[in-house]
Design a protein around this motif. Structure first.
Motif, short mmCIF file in Angstrom:
data_model
loop_
_atom_site.label_atom_id
_atom_site.label_comp_id
_atom_site.label_asym_id
_atom_site.label_seq_id
_atom_site.Cartn_x
_atom_site.Cartn_y
_atom_site.Cartn_z
N PRO A 180 6.76 -108.34 53.92
CA PRO A 180 6.36 -109.45 54.82
C PRO A 180 5.08 -109.20 55.58
O PRO A 180 4.25 -110.12 55.74
N TRP A 204 13.18 -113.27 55.65
CA TRP A 204 11.81 -113.78 55.74
C TRP A 204 11.39 -114.45 54.44
O TRP A 204 10.77 -115.52 54.45
N ALA A 208 10.04 -118.03 54.10
CA ALA A 208 8.65 -118.23 53.68
C ALA A 208 8.54 -119.17 52.49
O ALA A 208 7.49 -119.79 52.27
N GLY A 212 9.96 -121.87 56.76
CA GLY A 212 8.89 -121.26 57.53
C GLY A 212 9.25 -120.94 58.96
O GLY A 212 8.37 -120.90 59.84
N LYS A 215 8.63 -116.01 61.96
CA LYS A 215 7.22 -115.74 62.19
C LYS A 215 6.96 -114.34 62.71
O LYS A 215 5.82 -113.96 62.95
N PRO A 223 4.35 -117.33 58.28
CA PRO A 223 5.63 -118.04 58.17
C PRO A 223 5.87 -118.63 56.78
O PRO A 223 7.01 -118.79 56.36
N ARG A 224 4.79 -118.99 56.10
CA ARG A 224 4.91 -119.59 54.76
C ARG A 224 3.95 -118.90 53.81
O ARG A 224 2.86 -118.47 54.21
N ILE A 225 4.32 -118.81 52.55
CA ILE A 225 3.42 -118.28 51.53
C ILE A 225 3.43 -119.20 50.32
O ILE A 225 4.44 -119.87 50.04
#
Length: 324
Positions: A180, A204, A208, A212, A215, A223-225
């Motif tokens: 992460p 996470w 993600a 999201g 954090k 938070p997002r990928i």
């Protein structure tokens, strides 16, 4: 019996032997006629079709002490159950956070990503070549790009960029290893390989790829990928501990991302080439995309990992490219 008759019998016997041998050889080669006169045609039990196969030297006592091919490197529902010893060790790697219920998190995880067993397809006709690409500054000016891209699997790790460095590091990535705190966006064709250090890392990943909401772990995290959730893989904590126990014999607090990636490659590939490991020729430690020297983290035993890696080179298990 006349001499002429003896000669005829001898010639017929020889002809029979030649025909029989040819028929056996031809029947073996029917599935691939190119093998009829290949050096491998006389060795149908070789573990792969590469020039050098990783498992060719498995009768070496050192290999027997280190390799355990019964432990699969990647997590599935079936192998996600951890022994008490493994779970305690794994949870202690980044302690200080109260873990969620592990089994419940795993169940939720495999509702988001596929639950499948991969890379168990070793066979005599397979030649899976792999490039494990580290982030050392010794890649700068190496011009290894085309060589790296020629492998079937290409492993990269953490924040490694390719844009702007194509000539030295290549353009293709099939598997990107991260956690992460080192996460980056990936293209749709690359497999994200999460190295989890705690249950929160699995949570996470779920977050993600969906809501999201997470954090922060022990540091702020994205938070997002962007990643193809159908291609996501999880590094098996049981395999993680096996690398630490069998390969590093307890040196350091836990293995580095590079060493974890390398040992996974040893278990699923037929030939392994290693790039971007170690210092550059001047002895400096830095990432190929940065100029500043790096400080070594105390959680890894870099010297011990280096010694094991060079022993693998000496035993012809891997091929090392040292760069500049």
């Amino acid at each position: 019996m006349s001499i002429l008759r003896l000669r005829r019998i001898r010639n017929l016997t020889l002809l029979f032997c030649v025909i029989t041998f040819t028929m056996i050889l031809f029947s073996y080669s029917l599935w691939d006629p190119s093998l009829l006169f290949s050096k491998h045609a006389l060795h149908p039990k070789r573990p792969c079709s590469c020039r050098h196969c990783l498992t060719d030297l498995d009768d070496d006592p050192w290999n027997a002490d280190h390799f355990n091919r019964s432990i699969h490197p990647l997590m599935t529902r079936e192998n996600s159950v951890l022994s008490e010893e493994t779970f305690k060790w794994w949870q202690s790697l980044q302690s200080g956070m109260k873990p969620a219920n592990y089994s419940e998190v795993v169940e939720e995880l495999f509702q988001v990503i596929p639950d499948e067993v991969l890379y168990m397809d070793a066979r005599p006709e397979r030649c899976r070549t792999c490039s494990v690409v580290g982030n050392s500054g010794n890649l700068k000016g190496s011009e290894y790009g085309d060589l790296i891209d020629s492998s079937k699997f290409i492993f990269r790790m953490n924040m490694a960029p390719t844009s702007g460095f194509e000539e030295d590091v290549g353009t293709r990535t099939t598997h990107h290893f991260l956690y992460p705190e080192s996460a980056i966006d990936l293209d749709n064709n690359t497999r994200l390989v999460l190295i989890p250090y705690k249950t929160l890392d699995l949570q996470w990943l779920i977050s993600a790829l969906t809501t999201g909401t997470i954090k922060h772990t022990y540091l702020p995290v994205v938070p997002r990928i962007k990643a193809n959730r159908d291609k996501v893989l999880i590094y098996n904590p049981t395999f993680f501990k096996y690398v630490y126990d069998s390969w590093l014999e307890g040196h350091g607090r836990y293995p580095s991302t590079g060493f974890l990636s390398l040992v996974l490659a040893l278990h699923i590939c037929d030939e392994v080439s290693v790039f971007g490991f170690g210092a550059d020729q001047s002895g400096s430690w830095h990432h190929y995309w940065e100029n500043n020297n790096m400080k070594h983290t105390g959680v890894h035993d870099g010297d011990y990992e280096h010694n094991i890696t060079m022993l693998l080179v000496e035993k012809h298990k891997i091929k090392m490219f040292h760069g500049t």
